[in-house]
Design a protein around this motif. Structure first.
Motif, PDB file in Angstrom:
ATOM      1  N   GLN A 169       0.828  -1.213   0.000  1.00 13.14           N
ATOM      2  CA  GLN A 169       0.000   0.000   0.000  1.00 13.14           C
ATOM      3  C   GLN A 169       0.863   1.264   0.000  1.00 13.14           C
ATOM      4  O   GLN A 169       0.558   2.245  -0.706  1.00 13.14           O
ATOM      5  CB  GLN A 169      -0.925  -0.013   1.219  1.00 13.14           C
ATOM      6  N   LEU A 170       1.953   1.225   0.800  1.00 10.70           N
ATOM      7  CA  LEU A 170       2.826   2.405   0.808  1.00 10.70           C
ATOM      8  C   LEU A 170       3.521   2.567  -0.531  1.00 10.70           C
ATOM      9  O   LEU A 170       3.737   3.706  -1.016  1.00 10.70           O
ATOM     10  CB  LEU A 170       3.859   2.276   1.942  1.00 10.70           C
ATOM     11  N   SER A 171       3.863   1.449  -1.202  1.00  5.09           N
ATOM     12  CA  SER A 171       4.487   1.512  -2.526  1.00  5.09           C
ATOM     13  C   SER A 171       3.536   2.117  -3.557  1.00  5.09           C
ATOM     14  O   SER A 171       3.929   2.965  -4.377  1.00  5.09           O
ATOM     15  CB  SER A 171       4.922   0.109  -2.949  1.00  5.09           C
ATOM     16  N   ALA A 173      -4.774  13.144   4.184  1.00  2.86           N
ATOM     17  CA  ALA A 173      -5.831  12.130   4.203  1.00  2.86           C
ATOM     18  C   ALA A 173      -5.313  10.789   4.713  1.00  2.86           C
ATOM     19  O   ALA A 173      -6.103   9.890   5.037  1.00  2.86           O
ATOM     20  CB  ALA A 173      -6.422  11.968   2.803  1.00  2.86           C
ATOM     21  N   GLU A 174      -3.990  10.642   4.769  1.00  2.00           N
ATOM     22  CA  GLU A 174      -3.392   9.404   5.281  1.00  2.00           C
ATOM     23  C   GLU A 174      -2.783   9.688   6.652  1.00  2.00           C
ATOM     24  O   GLU A 174      -1.656  10.197   6.760  1.00  2.00           O
ATOM     25  CB  GLU A 174      -2.311   8.886   4.321  1.00  2.00           C
ATOM     26  N   PRO A 175      -3.509   9.410   7.730  1.00  2.00           N
ATOM     27  CA  PRO A 175      -3.036   9.802   9.067  1.00  2.00           C
ATOM     28  C   PRO A 175      -1.763   9.093   9.504  1.00  2.00           C
ATOM     29  O   PRO A 175      -1.068   9.567  10.410  1.00  2.00           O
ATOM     30  CB  PRO A 175      -4.217   9.428   9.972  1.00  2.00           C
ATOM     31  N   HIS A 176      -1.432   7.963   8.874  1.00  2.68           N
ATOM     32  CA  HIS A 176      -0.259   7.205   9.313  1.00  2.68           C
ATOM     33  C   HIS A 176       1.015   7.649   8.609  1.00  2.68           C
ATOM     34  O   HIS A 176       2.100   7.166   8.962  1.00  2.68           O
ATOM     35  CB  HIS A 176      -0.489   5.701   9.070  1.00  2.68           C
ATOM     36  N   ILE A 177       0.911   8.547   7.592  1.00  6.47           N
ATOM     37  CA  ILE A 177       2.103   9.096   6.943  1.00  6.47           C
ATOM     38  C   ILE A 177       2.664  10.193   7.835  1.00  6.47           C
ATOM     39  O   ILE A 177       2.024  11.213   8.073  1.00  6.47           O
ATOM     40  CB  ILE A 177       1.773   9.659   5.555  1.00  6.47           C
ATOM     41  N   VAL A 178       3.852   9.970   8.357  1.00  7.60           N
ATOM     42  CA  VAL A 178       4.455  10.934   9.284  1.00  7.60           C
ATOM     43  C   VAL A 178       5.401  11.888   8.567  1.00  7.60           C
ATOM     44  O   VAL A 178       5.741  12.954   9.106  1.00  7.60           O
ATOM     45  CB  VAL A 178       5.195  10.207  10.415  1.00  7.60           C
ATOM     46  N   ALA A 179       5.836  11.509   7.372  1.00  7.14           N
ATOM     47  CA  ALA A 179       6.761  12.397   6.663  1.00  7.14           C
ATOM     48  C   ALA A 179       6.785  12.022   5.188  1.00  7.14           C
ATOM     49  O   ALA A 179       6.672  10.848   4.837  1.00  7.14           O
ATOM     50  CB  ALA A 179       8.158  12.310   7.244  1.00  7.14           C
ATOM     51  N   ASN A 237      13.584  10.292 -18.102  1.00 13.69           N
ATOM     52  CA  ASN A 237      14.286  11.363 -17.392  1.00 13.69           C
ATOM     53  C   ASN A 237      14.030  11.216 -15.886  1.00 13.69           C
ATOM     54  O   ASN A 237      12.877  11.255 -15.429  1.00 13.69           O
ATOM     55  CB  ASN A 237      13.805  12.720 -17.896  1.00 13.69           C
ATOM     56  N   HIS A 238      15.101  11.034 -15.092  1.00 14.35           N
ATOM     57  CA  HIS A 238      14.984  10.932 -13.644  1.00 14.35           C
ATOM     58  C   HIS A 238      14.953  12.330 -13.044  1.00 14.35           C
ATOM     59  O   HIS A 238      15.944  13.064 -13.077  1.00 14.35           O
ATOM     60  CB  HIS A 238      16.168  10.133 -13.066  1.00 14.35           C
ATOM     61  N   LEU A 239      13.763  12.712 -12.518  1.00 18.29           N
ATOM     62  CA  LEU A 239      13.588  14.075 -12.001  1.00 18.29           C
ATOM     63  C   LEU A 239      13.925  14.190 -10.515  1.00 18.29           C
ATOM     64  O   LEU A 239      14.243  15.282 -10.048  1.00 18.29           O
ATOM     65  CB  LEU A 239      12.139  14.507 -12.222  1.00 18.29           C
ATOM     66  N   GLY A 240      13.829  13.116  -9.775  1.00 18.97           N
ATOM     67  CA  GLY A 240      14.095  13.189  -8.338  1.00 18.97           C
ATOM     68  C   GLY A 240      13.669  11.900  -7.634  1.00 18.97           C
ATOM     69  O   GLY A 240      13.398  10.887  -8.269  1.00 18.97           O
ATOM     70  N   THR A 241      13.553  12.019  -6.305  1.00 15.68           N
ATOM     71  CA  THR A 241      13.196  10.842  -5.482  1.00 15.68           C
ATOM     72  C   THR A 241      12.223  11.269  -4.389  1.00 15.68           C
ATOM     73  O   THR A 241      12.410  12.330  -3.753  1.00 15.68           O
ATOM     74  CB  THR A 241      14.438  10.229  -4.838  1.00 15.68           C
ATOM     75  N   LEU A 242      11.225  10.446  -4.175  1.00 13.89           N
ATOM     76  CA  LEU A 242      10.237  10.676  -3.119  1.00 13.89           C
ATOM     77  C   LEU A 242      10.553   9.747  -1.929  1.00 13.89           C
ATOM     78  O   LEU A 242      10.708   8.543  -2.102  1.00 13.89           O
ATOM     79  CB  LEU A 242       8.819  10.396  -3.632  1.00 13.89           C
ATOM     80  N   TYR A 243      10.624  10.356  -0.763  1.00 12.95           N
ATOM     81  CA  TYR A 243      10.836   9.580   0.467  1.00 12.95           C
ATOM     82  C   TYR A 243       9.547   9.641   1.282  1.00 12.95           C
ATOM     83  O   TYR A 243       9.035  10.725   1.568  1.00 12.95           O
ATOM     84  CB  TYR A 243      11.995  10.165   1.281  1.00 12.95           C
ATOM     85  N   LEU A 244       9.030   8.455   1.670  1.00 13.08           N
ATOM     86  CA  LEU A 244       7.826   8.349   2.487  1.00 13.08           C
ATOM     87  C   LEU A 244       8.126   7.586   3.778  1.00 13.08           C
ATOM     88  O   LEU A 244       8.850   6.580   3.759  1.00 13.08           O
ATOM     89  CB  LEU A 244       6.707   7.617   1.731  1.00 13.08           C
ATOM     90  N   ARG A 245       7.584   8.064   4.862  1.00 17.58           N
ATOM     91  CA  ARG A 245       7.723   7.370   6.148  1.00 17.58           C
ATOM     92  C   ARG A 245       6.343   7.239   6.782  1.00 17.58           C
ATOM     93  O   ARG A 245       5.625   8.239   6.935  1.00 17.58           O
ATOM     94  CB  ARG A 245       8.664   8.122   7.075  1.00 17.58           C
ATOM     95  N   SER A 246       5.996   5.993   7.130  1.00 13.77           N
ATOM     96  CA  SER A 246       4.685   5.713   7.729  1.00 13.77           C
ATOM     97  C   SER A 246       4.894   5.028   9.078  1.00 13.77           C
ATOM     98  O   SER A 246       5.792   4.196   9.222  1.00 13.77           O
ATOM     99  CB  SER A 246       3.864   4.811   6.813  1.00 13.77           C
ATOM    100  N   ASP A 247       4.083   5.441  10.045  1.00 13.50           N
ATOM    101  CA  ASP A 247       4.167   4.747  11.339  1.00 13.50           C
ATOM    102  C   ASP A 247       3.455   3.396  11.248  1.00 13.50           C
ATOM    103  O   ASP A 247       2.834   3.058  10.236  1.00 13.50           O
ATOM    104  CB  ASP A 247       3.590   5.602  12.466  1.00 13.50           C
ATOM    105  N   MET A 248       3.557   2.588  12.319  1.00 13.90           N
ATOM    106  CA  MET A 248       2.970   1.244  12.338  1.00 13.90           C
ATOM    107  C   MET A 248       1.650   1.222  13.081  1.00 13.90           C
ATOM    108  O   MET A 248       1.207   0.171  13.554  1.00 13.90           O
ATOM    109  CB  MET A 248       3.956   0.259  12.986  1.00 13.90           C
TER     110      MET A 248
END
Length: 423
Positions: A46-48, A79-85, A137-148
């Protein structure tokens, strides 16, 4: 050991409850482990997917270097309460945009090793890197952090459900086992109660009620057959004892009558025999006193023989009377000096007999018994030995004793005629 002395109902109940509990515990444990790993994989997936959506929506903002558009896209993660960053890095690895605003949870620059897509657990979080690509074309990278939190919530829910299921299962198992185990425990308890009643009352006429045709039913049949055999044997024994008691009474009465007849006969015989003996003894003494000087030595010796035999006959009559009274005497057991008893019996027998025998008395054991009866026994034995050894040229008599198998054994041996041992 806890179940060793418990009633069978408790043993069956505990066995059923422990078995049910063990099965439920193992089942819930496997189900919990399965759900844990399944939910981990689901959370990563789901996070992917969320990362792919945000990365696809961020291509335009990063292509035109629009930080405001990027912030707006990331702010949709509310809208996703478990996404912390959530952090967007440009293609050089520098911070481009973050959520929440000003978040800098890792370095402000990103190493190229993180430009590839991958997701993993970091401490108590799930973190992932998703490349932002437009075409090739590689524009950048997305970093996601979700709590458990979602996983913990699900685990807590499963724990509550497991406790509820186990509690209900235990209750159902208890109620079912309480009813079902009676089919096993009730027949056994019936057998136990009947056994107890038999032991207390010795009543073998009771029977156990058969409650089924299973192994316990077969045991009940065998138990009842055993009771029937014991009851029959007891009746036979009681009848035998009753008949035996009657026979004993009859034999006792006959013996009493025989003893009375013997006693009457003995008194009669002794009375009838004493009168002629007294005459023989008296007239023999008169002959010796009045005519002794007129008799030669052979005549005097003959008269002395008559007197001695009269005395011996009198002693025999006394012995006959004593024998007839033995049944009325009480046995009085005391410590006896058997040497003294044997010596007295020997001296009395020698005094009444002209026959000379070599009588040897070995040191005898001290024993416990009735003095008069053992004296009579010793006298009879020595008399027989003297009587039946006189035909020998040199009569030998030996009196001795020994201890064997908790008994004191006394014997009188002689070298007389004896008898054949087969008779």
């Amino acid at each position: 050991m806890l179940l060793k002395d418990a009633p069978i109902q408790h043993k069956l109940m505990r066995a059923i409850m422990l078995t049910s509990g063990a099965v439920l515990l193992v089942t819930c444990s496997f189900y919990f482990v399965y759900e844990f790993f399944t939910f981990r994989n689901t959370t990563i997936r789901q996070l992917s997917i969320l990362g792919q959506i945000i990365a696809n929506n961020s291509t335009a903002a990063m292509a035109f270097d629009s930080r405001e558009d990027a912030n707006e896209i990331l702010s949709a993660l509310k809208a996703e309460p478990h996404i912390v960053a959530a952090i967007l890095y440009d293609k050089k690895g520098n911070l481009f945009s973050s959520y929440p605003s000003g978040a800098n949870l890792i370095s402000s620059t990103l190493s190229k090793s993180y430009f590839k897509e991958h997701y993993d657990f970091e401490d108590t979080y799930l973190a992932g890197y998703q490349p932002v690509i437009q075409g090739n074309n590689h524009l950048g990278t997305l970093y996601l952090r979700s709590d458990m939190g979602a996983m913990y919530e699900r685990i807590r829910l499963y724990g509550i459900l497991a406790i509820v299921v186990i509690s209900i299962s235990f209750l159902v198992a208890y109620l079912l086992s309480k009813n079902l185990q009676q089919s096993i425990s009730k027949p056994i308890l019936v057998l136990a109660e009947i056994s107890k009643a038999i032991a207390n009352r010795n009543d073998y006429s009771v029977r156990a009620t058969k409650l089924g045709n299973d192994e316990i039913g077969l045991l009940t049949d065998a138990f009842n057959q055993m009771l029937e055999q014991i009851h029959t044997q007891n009746q036979e024994i009681q009848l035998f004892n009753k008949n035996l008691e009657q026979k004993i009474k009859e034999r006792t009465y006959e013996l009493e009558m025989a003893n009375k007849e013997l006693e009457a006969f003995s008194y009669s015989v002794s009375h009838d025999l004493r009168a002629p003996l007294r005459s023989i003894d008296g007239y023999s003494k008169i002959l010796i006193e009045d005519y002794g000087n007129k008799l030669d030595d052979e005549g005097k010796r003959t008269l002395q023989v008559i007197v001695r035999n009269a005395l011996k006959m009198g002693q025999l009559i006394d012995d006959l009377l004593a024998f007839s009274r033995l049944g009325k005497q009480n046995v009085t057991k005391i410590i006896l000096d058997m040497n003294a008893i044997a010596q007295r019996a020997t001296e009395e027998i020698v005094a009444l007999n002209n026959k000379t025998s070599e009588i040897t008395i070995d040191p005898l054991l001290t024993t416990k018994g009735d003095s008069s009866m053992l004296k009579q026994v010793m006298t009879n034995l020595i008399s027989n030995a003297v009587k039946y050894s006189t035909k020998k040229e040199k009569p030998l008599i030996k009196i001795g004793s020994y201890h064997e198998n908790d008994y004191d054994v006394f014997y009188v041996k002689d070298n007389g005629a004896g008898f054949d041992m087969k008779y």
